[in-house]
Design a protein around this motif. Structure first.
Motif, PDB file in Angstrom:
ATOM      1  N   LEU A  82     -12.939  -6.661  11.842  1.00 16.90           N
ATOM      2  CA  LEU A  82     -12.209  -6.834  10.592  1.00 16.90           C
ATOM      3  C   LEU A  82     -11.153  -5.746  10.498  1.00 16.90           C
ATOM      4  CD1 LEU A  82     -12.298  -8.722   8.127  1.00 16.90           C
ATOM      5  CD2 LEU A  82     -13.723  -7.016   6.982  1.00 16.90           C
ATOM      6  N   TRP A  83      -9.873  -6.163  10.416  1.00 22.89           N
ATOM      7  CA  TRP A  83      -8.798  -5.172  10.416  1.00 22.89           C
ATOM      8  C   TRP A  83      -8.913  -4.268   9.194  1.00 22.89           C
ATOM      9  CZ3 TRP A  83      -6.704  -4.016  14.674  1.00 22.89           C
ATOM     10  CH2 TRP A  83      -5.556  -3.213  14.710  1.00 22.89           C
ATOM     11  N   PRO A  84      -8.791  -2.939   9.383  1.00 20.54           N
ATOM     12  CA  PRO A  84      -9.088  -2.018   8.275  1.00 20.54           C
ATOM     13  C   PRO A  84      -8.108  -2.064   7.108  1.00 20.54           C
ATOM     14  CG  PRO A  84      -8.344  -0.821  10.228  1.00 20.54           C
ATOM     15  CD  PRO A  84      -8.583  -2.225  10.654  1.00 20.54           C
ATOM     16  N   SER A  85      -6.876  -2.507   7.330  1.00 24.61           N
ATOM     17  CA  SER A  85      -5.899  -2.574   6.244  1.00 24.61           C
ATOM     18  C   SER A  85      -5.519  -4.027   5.993  1.00 24.61           C
ATOM     19  CB  SER A  85      -4.647  -1.763   6.577  1.00 24.61           C
ATOM     20  OG  SER A  85      -3.614  -2.038   5.640  1.00 24.61           O
ATOM     21  N   ALA A  86      -5.930  -4.565   4.847  1.00 30.51           N
ATOM     22  CA  ALA A  86      -5.581  -5.940   4.496  1.00 30.51           C
ATOM     23  C   ALA A  86      -4.072  -6.092   4.325  1.00 30.51           C
ATOM     24  CB  ALA A  86      -6.301  -6.346   3.212  1.00 30.51           C
ATOM     25  N   LEU A  87      -3.428  -5.084   3.749  1.00 29.42           N
ATOM     26  CA  LEU A  87      -1.987  -5.159   3.536  1.00 29.42           C
ATOM     27  C   LEU A  87      -1.247  -5.199   4.866  1.00 29.42           C
ATOM     28  CD1 LEU A  87       0.223  -5.242   1.388  1.00 29.42           C
ATOM     29  CD2 LEU A  87       0.306  -2.744   1.490  1.00 29.42           C
ATOM     30  N   ALA A  88      -1.670  -4.356   5.811  1.00 26.70           N
ATOM     31  CA  ALA A  88      -1.031  -4.349   7.123  1.00 26.70           C
ATOM     32  C   ALA A  88      -1.201  -5.694   7.830  1.00 26.70           C
ATOM     33  CB  ALA A  88      -1.606  -3.227   7.980  1.00 26.70           C
ATOM     34  N   ALA A  89      -2.381  -6.288   7.695  1.00 27.94           N
ATOM     35  CA  ALA A  89      -2.629  -7.594   8.317  1.00 27.94           C
ATOM     36  C   ALA A  89      -1.722  -8.663   7.717  1.00 27.94           C
ATOM     37  CB  ALA A  89      -4.096  -7.975   8.146  1.00 27.94           C
ATOM     38  N   LEU A  90      -1.563  -8.639   6.396  1.00 30.50           N
ATOM     39  CA  LEU A  90      -0.711  -9.624   5.731  1.00 30.50           C
ATOM     40  C   LEU A  90       0.750  -9.441   6.124  1.00 30.50           C
ATOM     41  CD1 LEU A  90      -0.204 -11.894   3.690  1.00 30.50           C
ATOM     42  CD2 LEU A  90      -0.229 -10.161   1.881  1.00 30.50           C
ATOM     43  N   VAL A  91       1.205  -8.209   6.198  1.00 27.86           N
ATOM     44  CA  VAL A  91       2.600  -7.947   6.572  1.00 27.86           C
ATOM     45  C   VAL A  91       2.862  -8.393   8.008  1.00 27.86           C
ATOM     46  CG1 VAL A  91       4.291  -6.119   6.985  1.00 27.86           C
ATOM     47  CG2 VAL A  91       2.951  -6.114   4.883  1.00 27.86           C
ATOM     48  N   ALA A  92       1.891  -8.192   8.895  1.00 25.02           N
ATOM     49  CA  ALA A  92       2.046  -8.662  10.277  1.00 25.02           C
ATOM     50  C   ALA A  92       2.169 -10.183  10.312  1.00 25.02           C
ATOM     51  CB  ALA A  92       0.854  -8.203  11.115  1.00 25.02           C
ATOM     52  N   HIS A  93       1.366 -10.850   9.510  1.00 21.27           N
ATOM     53  CA  HIS A  93       1.443 -12.306   9.390  1.00 21.27           C
ATOM     54  C   HIS A  93       2.808 -12.723   8.848  1.00 21.27           C
ATOM     55  CE1 HIS A  93       0.532 -16.363   8.000  1.00 21.27           C
ATOM     56  NE2 HIS A  93       0.594 -15.999   6.733  1.00 21.27           N
ATOM     57  N   ASP A  94       3.284 -12.055   7.818  1.00 14.68           N
ATOM     58  CA  ASP A  94       4.581 -12.358   7.212  1.00 14.68           C
ATOM     59  C   ASP A  94       5.707 -12.209   8.234  1.00 14.68           C
ATOM     60  OD1 ASP A  94       6.353 -12.710   4.780  1.00 14.68           O
ATOM     61  OD2 ASP A  94       6.964 -10.686   5.353  1.00 14.68           O
ATOM     62  N   VAL A 128      -6.832 -13.000  -0.760  1.00 12.33           N
ATOM     63  CA  VAL A 128      -6.243 -13.216  -2.088  1.00 12.33           C
ATOM     64  C   VAL A 128      -5.780 -11.896  -2.688  1.00 12.33           C
ATOM     65  CG1 VAL A 128      -6.653 -14.061  -4.422  1.00 12.33           C
ATOM     66  CG2 VAL A 128      -7.604 -15.305  -2.466  1.00 12.33           C
ATOM     67  N   ALA A 129      -6.604 -10.854  -2.558  1.00  8.95           N
ATOM     68  CA  ALA A 129      -6.228  -9.551  -3.105  1.00  8.95           C
ATOM     69  C   ALA A 129      -4.964  -9.019  -2.431  1.00  8.95           C
ATOM     70  CB  ALA A 129      -7.374  -8.567  -2.933  1.00  8.95           C
ATOM     71  N   ALA A 130      -4.864  -9.190  -1.114  1.00 12.50           N
ATOM     72  CA  ALA A 130      -3.694  -8.691  -0.391  1.00 12.50           C
ATOM     73  C   ALA A 130      -2.433  -9.451  -0.799  1.00 12.50           C
ATOM     74  CB  ALA A 130      -3.921  -8.806   1.111  1.00 12.50           C
ATOM     75  N   ILE A 131      -2.534 -10.774  -0.949  1.00 10.15           N
ATOM     76  CA  ILE A 131      -1.365 -11.560  -1.352  1.00 10.15           C
ATOM     77  C   ILE A 131      -0.920 -11.168  -2.756  1.00 10.15           C
ATOM     78  CG2 ILE A 131      -0.536 -13.889  -1.877  1.00 10.15           C
ATOM     79  CD1 ILE A 131      -2.486 -14.876   0.340  1.00 10.15           C
ATOM     80  N   ARG A 132      -1.866 -11.027  -3.667  1.00 10.52           N
ATOM     81  CA  ARG A 132      -1.520 -10.586  -5.026  1.00 10.52           C
ATOM     82  C   ARG A 132      -0.795  -9.240  -4.983  1.00 10.52           C
ATOM     83  NH1 ARG A 132      -7.464 -11.153  -7.725  1.00 10.52           N
ATOM     84  NH2 ARG A 132      -7.440 -13.337  -8.409  1.00 10.52           N
ATOM     85  N   ASP A 133      -1.369  -8.284  -4.251  1.00  4.43           N
ATOM     86  CA  ASP A 133      -0.834  -6.930  -4.190  1.00  4.43           C
ATOM     87  C   ASP A 133       0.565  -6.925  -3.588  1.00  4.43           C
ATOM     88  OD1 ASP A 133      -0.870  -4.086  -4.332  1.00  4.43           O
ATOM     89  OD2 ASP A 133      -1.532  -3.968  -2.240  1.00  4.43           O
TER      90      ASP A 133
END
Length: 388
Positions: A82-94, A128-133
């Motif tokens: 599980l990647w430790p930073s949800a925000l980093a994972a979302l930005v990589a996806h973006d 969901v939390a990462a997308i909201r943030d």
């Protein structure tokens, strides 16, 4: 807010066909689409306008992705990791989404755990939390909205779905039943291969199948009914998943479902067309020339006029490539092929401000160059702002 940008010397893919011409954007909106060119030598500022010579490349609408599991692979890049930073994972996806020419994406997140243990529950809440943030901080380049994929046989699906049913960015809900022996997995061997259970003994696998069929019998009907009622009250479109028989499609229509995602047979797709459901197929199916599960070929359905929308599913770059292959391999006019990844999903999702290179639409624009018949994304603009 940007000023006026003029894209010229372009092959412009409009809703009616491809023209050689110019697209003018002002602020967030397409202001004009015209045949002919503006004289320029590359990129220059003329009278307050930015003029871009696109050198004969295609100008197409920003792509609209309605079903991608790709975000989950960023959160969980390896089994058990599980990647430790949800925000980093979302930005990589973006980053990968925008690089694929996608300007609007419905991040498809699974509600249901079945063979995945508690990991799916964790991935849902983290996603969901990462997308909201990220949306609140305005750090995403694509327009990220949500698609919840509900495993209706799962005893925990309602516990997972209900907290997010009122999310403002929830654009689509799909009803999935991955019980082996039907729908996507009529072939038990394909189920065994997909879930990496080839090393199980026949006795172990038979035990799992019986367990999952029991979960289906206990949970599927009631969960399906409750989720449908919740979506209809909120005006959220619902998709049926992996329709295999004509009865699957007829049941979906009786229940007010409007989209058939990934029908597995020509009969189900034909019934969907007859009854007015939008038909979604996987772009990887088009690019690879067939289904990884051994089901119907998307190219075959497209050739029969039984395909409305492509979804990248698990490979974002397949969306644009798949649309061009519908043109190159199946013979569908380019503007109709590209509508499967732009105008058609916009219509079914009620995103009426985008999906076309047309006056008054949002300035979501992608410059594409063909290299050895492969479409290569050169630049991407969303709402008049350059992303790439």
């Amino acid at each position: 807010m940007t000023g006026e940008v003029i894209f010229t010397n372009a092959n412009v893919v409009t809703p009616q066909g491809t023209i050689y011409g110019t697209v003018v954007t002002r602020g967030e909106t397409i202001a004009a689409v015209e045949e002919g060119t503006v004289r320029t030598g590359g990129v220059c500022s003329c009278g307050g306008s930015m003029v871009r010579d696109v050198e004969g490349d295609y100008i197409i609408p920003g792509l609209i992705e309605m079903h991608t599991d790709h975000l989950e692979t960023q959160f969980q890049p390896r089994p058990g990791v599980l990647w430790p930073s949800a925000l980093a994972a979302l930005v990589a996806h973006d980053t990968q989404v925008v690089g694929s020419g996608i300007t609007t994406v419905l991040d498809s997140i699974c509600c249901g755990q079945l063979n995945e243990g508690k990991m799916r529950h964790t991935l849902l809440s983290m996603s969901v939390a990462a997308i909201r943030d990220a949306r609140s901080k305005n750090i995403l380049r694509a327009d990220h909205q949500m698609h919840l994929r509900c495993e209706i046989c799962d005893p925990y699906v309602m516990e997972m779905f209900e907290p997010y049913a009122d999310e403002a960015i929830l654009r689509l809900v799909s009803l999935m039943d991955h019980t082996p022996g039907q729908r996507q997995f009529c072939d038990y061997a394909k189920y065994r291969e997909y879930y990496k259970q080839e090393d199980w003994t026949d006795e172990q696998f038979s035990g799992l199948v019986e367990k999952l069929k029991g979960e289906q019998e206990r949970n599927a009907a009631v969960n399906r009914s409750v989720i449908l009622a919740m979506c209809h009250r909120r005006g959220i479109p619902v998709a049926s998943h992996d329709d295999t028989t004509e009865e699957h499609v007829a049941e979906a229509v009786r229940e007010g479902i409007t989209i058939s995602e990934f029908p597995t047979t020509a009969a189900a797709a034909a019934k969907s067309r007859e009854l007015g459901l939008g038909i979604v197929m996987g772009a990887p199916n088009v690019v690879r020339g067939g289904s990884h599960s051994g089901n119907i070929s998307a190219r075959e359905l497209a050739a029969q006029g039984l395909l409305d929308i492509l979804s990248s599913d698990y490979v974002p770059a397949s969306l644009l490539h798949g649309a061009f292959m519908l043109h190159q391999q199946v013979g569908i006019p380019l503007h109709e092929a590209l509508a499967t990844v732009t105008a058609n999903p916009a219509r079914l999702l009620s995103l009426h401000d985008r999906g076309e290179i047309a006056t008054g639409k949002r300035a979501d624009i992608v410059r594409v160059k063909l290299v050895d018949d492969v479409p290569v994304v050169r630049t991407v603009w969303r709402g008049g702002n350059r992303l790439l």
